[in-house]
Design a protein around this motif. Structure first.
Motif, PDB file in Angstrom:
ATOM      1  N   GLU A   1     -12.666  15.146 -16.976  1.00  0.00           N
ATOM      2  CA  GLU A   1     -13.054  13.893 -17.623  1.00  0.00           C
ATOM      3  C   GLU A   1     -14.085  13.238 -16.720  1.00  0.00           C
ATOM      4  O   GLU A   1     -13.752  12.757 -15.628  1.00  0.00           O
ATOM      5  CB  GLU A   1     -11.831  12.997 -17.773  1.00  0.00           C
ATOM      6  CG  GLU A   1     -12.140  11.755 -18.570  1.00  0.00           C
ATOM      7  CD  GLU A   1     -10.847  11.009 -18.894  1.00  0.00           C
ATOM      8  OE1 GLU A   1     -10.038  11.513 -19.689  1.00  0.00           O
ATOM      9  OE2 GLU A   1     -10.664   9.919 -18.317  1.00  0.00           O
ATOM     10  N   VAL A   2     -15.335  13.238 -17.192  1.00  0.00           N
ATOM     11  CA  VAL A   2     -16.433  12.802 -16.332  1.00  0.00           C
ATOM     12  C   VAL A   2     -16.359  11.298 -16.099  1.00  0.00           C
ATOM     13  O   VAL A   2     -16.275  10.524 -17.049  1.00  0.00           O
ATOM     14  CB  VAL A   2     -17.787  13.147 -16.982  1.00  0.00           C
ATOM     15  CG1 VAL A   2     -18.936  12.799 -16.047  1.00  0.00           C
ATOM     16  CG2 VAL A   2     -17.826  14.622 -17.346  1.00  0.00           C
ATOM     17  N   PRO A   3     -16.340  10.859 -14.830  1.00  0.00           N
ATOM     18  CA  PRO A   3     -16.289   9.419 -14.570  1.00  0.00           C
ATOM     19  C   PRO A   3     -17.626   8.747 -14.892  1.00  0.00           C
ATOM     20  O   PRO A   3     -18.688   9.322 -14.663  1.00  0.00           O
ATOM     21  CB  PRO A   3     -15.991   9.345 -13.065  1.00  0.00           C
ATOM     22  CG  PRO A   3     -16.361  10.661 -12.510  1.00  0.00           C
ATOM     23  CD  PRO A   3     -16.367  11.667 -13.611  1.00  0.00           C
ATOM     24  N   THR A   4     -17.542   7.551 -15.439  1.00  0.00           N
ATOM     25  CA  THR A   4     -18.754   6.789 -15.745  1.00  0.00           C
ATOM     26  C   THR A   4     -18.714   5.460 -15.001  1.00  0.00           C
ATOM     27  O   THR A   4     -17.650   4.995 -14.611  1.00  0.00           O
ATOM     28  CB  THR A   4     -18.863   6.528 -17.263  1.00  0.00           C
ATOM     29  OG1 THR A   4     -17.613   6.037 -17.719  1.00  0.00           O
ATOM     30  CG2 THR A   4     -19.213   7.802 -18.010  1.00  0.00           C
ATOM     31  N   THR A   5     -19.893   4.857 -14.829  1.00  0.00           N
ATOM     32  CA  THR A   5     -19.962   3.592 -14.104  1.00  0.00           C
ATOM     33  C   THR A   5     -19.359   2.482 -14.970  1.00  0.00           C
ATOM     34  O   THR A   5     -19.547   2.462 -16.184  1.00  0.00           O
ATOM     35  CB  THR A   5     -21.418   3.238 -13.770  1.00  0.00           C
ATOM     36  OG1 THR A   5     -22.180   3.345 -14.968  1.00  0.00           O
ATOM     37  CG2 THR A   5     -21.979   4.188 -12.745  1.00  0.00           C
TER      38      THR A   5
ATOM     39  N   ASN B   1     -11.730  10.784  -3.187  1.00  0.00           N
ATOM     40  CA  ASN B   1     -10.667  11.707  -3.634  1.00  0.00           C
ATOM     41  C   ASN B   1     -10.104  11.275  -4.987  1.00  0.00           C
ATOM     42  O   ASN B   1      -9.761  12.111  -5.818  1.00  0.00           O
ATOM     43  CB  ASN B   1      -9.546  11.775  -2.592  1.00  0.00           C
ATOM     44  CG  ASN B   1      -9.892  12.712  -1.440  1.00  0.00           C
ATOM     45  OD1 ASN B   1     -10.828  13.508  -1.529  1.00  0.00           O
ATOM     46  ND2 ASN B   1      -9.153  12.613  -0.357  1.00  0.00           N
ATOM     47  N   GLU B   2     -10.032   9.972  -5.210  1.00  0.00           N
ATOM     48  CA  GLU B   2      -9.501   9.481  -6.484  1.00  0.00           C
ATOM     49  C   GLU B   2     -10.419   9.901  -7.642  1.00  0.00           C
ATOM     50  O   GLU B   2      -9.959  10.302  -8.710  1.00  0.00           O
ATOM     51  CB  GLU B   2      -9.347   7.950  -6.423  1.00  0.00           C
ATOM     52  CG  GLU B   2      -8.472   7.412  -7.528  1.00  0.00           C
ATOM     53  CD  GLU B   2      -8.349   5.893  -7.515  1.00  0.00           C
ATOM     54  OE1 GLU B   2      -8.653   5.259  -6.476  1.00  0.00           O
ATOM     55  OE2 GLU B   2      -7.954   5.347  -8.556  1.00  0.00           O
ATOM     56  N   LEU B   3     -11.734   9.828  -7.411  1.00  0.00           N
ATOM     57  CA  LEU B   3     -12.689  10.274  -8.435  1.00  0.00           C
ATOM     58  C   LEU B   3     -12.539  11.763  -8.724  1.00  0.00           C
ATOM     59  O   LEU B   3     -12.568  12.198  -9.883  1.00  0.00           O
ATOM     60  CB  LEU B   3     -14.126  10.048  -7.934  1.00  0.00           C
ATOM     61  CG  LEU B   3     -14.783   8.704  -8.163  1.00  0.00           C
ATOM     62  CD1 LEU B   3     -16.175   8.718  -7.559  1.00  0.00           C
ATOM     63  CD2 LEU B   3     -14.866   8.384  -9.655  1.00  0.00           C
ATOM     64  N   LEU B   4     -12.389  12.559  -7.638  1.00  0.00           N
ATOM     65  CA  LEU B   4     -12.264  14.011  -7.792  1.00  0.00           C
ATOM     66  C   LEU B   4     -11.028  14.351  -8.625  1.00  0.00           C
ATOM     67  O   LEU B   4     -11.060  15.234  -9.485  1.00  0.00           O
ATOM     68  CB  LEU B   4     -12.135  14.696  -6.419  1.00  0.00           C
ATOM     69  CG  LEU B   4     -13.182  14.383  -5.348  1.00  0.00           C
ATOM     70  CD1 LEU B   4     -12.894  15.164  -4.071  1.00  0.00           C
ATOM     71  CD2 LEU B   4     -14.586  14.700  -5.856  1.00  0.00           C
ATOM     72  N   ILE B   5      -9.947  13.623  -8.356  1.00  0.00           N
ATOM     73  CA  ILE B   5      -8.679  13.886  -9.047  1.00  0.00           C
ATOM     74  C   ILE B   5      -8.764  13.452 -10.508  1.00  0.00           C
ATOM     75  O   ILE B   5      -8.388  14.193 -11.419  1.00  0.00           O
ATOM     76  CB  ILE B   5      -7.519  13.178  -8.310  1.00  0.00           C
ATOM     77  CG1 ILE B   5      -7.285  13.845  -6.954  1.00  0.00           C
ATOM     78  CG2 ILE B   5      -6.246  13.183  -9.152  1.00  0.00           C
ATOM     79  CD1 ILE B   5      -6.369  13.087  -6.004  1.00  0.00           C
ATOM     80  N   SER B   6      -9.297  12.244 -10.749  1.00  0.00           N
ATOM     81  CA  SER B   6      -9.399  11.760 -12.131  1.00  0.00           C
ATOM     82  C   SER B   6     -10.262  12.699 -12.965  1.00  0.00           C
ATOM     83  O   SER B   6     -10.010  12.900 -14.149  1.00  0.00           O
ATOM     84  CB  SER B   6     -10.027  10.368 -12.183  1.00  0.00           C
ATOM     85  OG  SER B   6      -9.322   9.508 -11.354  1.00  0.00           O
ATOM     86  N   TYR B   7     -11.272  13.277 -12.330  1.00  0.00           N
ATOM     87  CA  TYR B   7     -12.184  14.177 -13.044  1.00  0.00           C
ATOM     88  C   TYR B   7     -11.515  15.499 -13.416  1.00  0.00           C
ATOM     89  O   TYR B   7     -11.698  16.000 -14.518  1.00  0.00           O
ATOM     90  CB  TYR B   7     -13.415  14.457 -12.166  1.00  0.00           C
ATOM     91  CG  TYR B   7     -14.350  15.507 -12.724  1.00  0.00           C
ATOM     92  CD1 TYR B   7     -15.278  15.197 -13.709  1.00  0.00           C
ATOM     93  CD2 TYR B   7     -14.311  16.818 -12.259  1.00  0.00           C
ATOM     94  CE1 TYR B   7     -16.128  16.165 -14.228  1.00  0.00           C
ATOM     95  CE2 TYR B   7     -15.152  17.790 -12.761  1.00  0.00           C
ATOM     96  CZ  TYR B   7     -16.060  17.460 -13.750  1.00  0.00           C
ATOM     97  OH  TYR B   7     -16.898  18.424 -14.254  1.00  0.00           O
ATOM     98  N   ALA B   8     -10.752  16.071 -12.498  1.00  0.00           N
ATOM     99  CA  ALA B   8     -10.356  17.479 -12.677  1.00  0.00           C
ATOM    100  C   ALA B   8      -8.859  17.728 -12.829  1.00  0.00           C
ATOM    101  O   ALA B   8      -8.461  18.873 -12.999  1.00  0.00           O
ATOM    102  CB  ALA B   8     -10.903  18.314 -11.516  1.00  0.00           C
ATOM    103  N   CYS B   9      -8.038  16.687 -12.781  1.00  0.00           N
ATOM    104  CA  CYS B   9      -6.589  16.894 -12.967  1.00  0.00           C
ATOM    105  C   CYS B   9      -6.126  16.072 -14.173  1.00  0.00           C
ATOM    106  O   CYS B   9      -6.361  14.862 -14.209  1.00  0.00           O
ATOM    107  CB  CYS B   9      -5.815  16.453 -11.718  1.00  0.00           C
ATOM    108  SG  CYS B   9      -4.039  16.684 -11.869  1.00  0.00           S
ATOM    109  N   PRO B  10      -5.488  16.685 -15.150  1.00  0.00           N
ATOM    110  CA  PRO B  10      -5.053  15.917 -16.322  1.00  0.00           C
ATOM    111  C   PRO B  10      -4.041  14.836 -15.939  1.00  0.00           C
ATOM    112  O   PRO B  10      -3.301  15.008 -14.964  1.00  0.00           O
ATOM    113  CB  PRO B  10      -4.409  16.976 -17.224  1.00  0.00           C
ATOM    114  CG  PRO B  10      -4.138  18.144 -16.352  1.00  0.00           C
ATOM    115  CD  PRO B  10      -5.100  18.093 -15.201  1.00  0.00           C
ATOM    116  N   PRO B  11      -4.009  13.725 -16.681  1.00  0.00           N
ATOM    117  CA  PRO B  11      -3.023  12.679 -16.392  1.00  0.00           C
ATOM    118  C   PRO B  11      -1.618  13.278 -16.352  1.00  0.00           C
ATOM    119  O   PRO B  11      -1.269  14.109 -17.177  1.00  0.00           O
ATOM    120  CB  PRO B  11      -3.173  11.721 -17.587  1.00  0.00           C
ATOM    121  CG  PRO B  11      -4.563  11.947 -18.087  1.00  0.00           C
ATOM    122  CD  PRO B  11      -4.876  13.400 -17.825  1.00  0.00           C
ATOM    123  N   GLY B  12      -0.858  12.867 -15.334  1.00  0.00           N
ATOM    124  CA  GLY B  12       0.503  13.399 -15.186  1.00  0.00           C
ATOM    125  C   GLY B  12       0.542  14.769 -14.526  1.00  0.00           C
ATOM    126  O   GLY B  12       1.616  15.305 -14.267  1.00  0.00           O
TER     127      GLY B  12
END
Ligand SMILES: C[S@@+](CC[C@H](N)C(=O)[O-])C[C@H]1O[C@@H](n2cnc3c(N)ncnc32)[C@H](O)[C@@H]1O
Length: 270
Positions: free
Chosen positions: A123-127, A186-197
């Motif tokens: 999930e690509v992070p946006t500003t 690290n939080e950005l990396l995780i939000s991008y590549a690990c599904p919620p939960g």
């Protein structure tokens, strides 16, 4: 039974060498890790030869921190992985050891994956503030591995993709680990590549910046660190953070055994 050094509702930290502790069949949705680059003569700074191939048995996606020097020197060891992309952490202060080179103020973090890119969750992070500005940006269908010139359409406004060079302060002074990485990245990396939960694993946990970030991102995480003094300080760090669990979050299982693929079990003595 392997007992965690620290454990709460979302994260667990284990003291020891992950190559010995992790049972066959352990699976994480994402590895976020930061091996010793092996660029100094310091005791803790030894690149564990062959570790990327072992990591490949435990996940199909891995963000790995490193220097260009380390990635080039050990490129053959990543043959089980496909390169996806790299980000740069631009620090405010340098960490270079040489007087005859440019002052080094950055680190790389590379996303490696296995299998088909289309099957990997992202999930690509946006500003956050981009909607205030009108910008022209391009959109294209989900990436299938082939970039076609025909795929672009432009439209006005909307959030913009976070850029691949991320500026964040160096952590000298407040750091627990000699090579500590920013929780915010690290939080950005995780939000991008690990599904919620989902479950994140950090094989070289140090100060547990990955575990802290996973907790902030509402993901579960397991970390491994072989120096006890690091575990002690990291456990204190984790214990002092407020536990702000997302509503409906899944309670983290207490041990590694809960993350085994069907048919596997933790062997006695591990
Ligand atoms: C570069 S540091 C990680 C720093 C971490 N990312 C942070 O932000 O604090 C690498 C860490 O890996 C640990 N380490 C090295 N080999 C290990 C192994 N085989 N198993 C577990 N930990 C290991 C070292 O003791 C060191 O603290």
């Amino acid at each position: 039974m392997i007992r965690p050094y620290y454990s709460d509702e979302l994260v667990s930290l284990y003291h020891g060498d992950w190559r010995t502790l992790l049972p066959a069949g352990f699976r994480a949705d994402l590895i976020v890790t930061d091996p010793p680059y092996g660029e100094t003569s310091l005791d803790w700074d030894q690149w564990p030869t062959g570790w990327p191939a072992i990591a490949a048995k435990h996940s199909d996606a891995m963000w790995c921190w490193g220097s260009m020097r380390a990635f080039v020197a050990h490129s053959a060891e990543f043959s089980d992985w496909t390169f996806s992309q790299d980000l740069v952490w631009q620090k405010h202060n340098g960490s270079g050891f040489h007087r005859d080179r440019f002052k080094r103020i950055h680190e790389h973090v590379v996303l490696w994956y296995r299998g088909r890119w289309a099957d990997r969750w992202h999930e690509v992070p946006t500003t956050a503030d981009a909607t205030r500005r009108t910008v022209r940006r391009k959109a294209r269908p989900p990436h299938t591995g082939h970039i076609g010139a025909h795929a672009y359409t432009s439209f006005d406004g909307g959030p913009r993709l976070v850029r691949s060079v991320i500026v964040a302060p160096s952590l000298h002074g407040t750091a627990i680990n000699e090579a500590e990485k920013p929780v915010s990245i690290n939080e950005l990396l995780i939000s991008y590549a690990c599904p919620p939960g989902g479950l994140v694993a950090d094989l070289f946990a140090g100060s547990c910046a990955t575990l802290v970030a996973a907790r902030l991102a509402g993901r579960r995480a397991i970390g491994f660190e072989r120096r006890e003094q690091q575990c002690e300080r990291a456990a204190l760090r984790l214990a002092q953070l407020p536990l702000d669990l997302p509503i409906g979050s899944i309670a983290a299982p207490a041990g590694i055994a809960d993350h085994l693929a069907p048919g596997h079990r933790v062997q006695t003595g591990l």
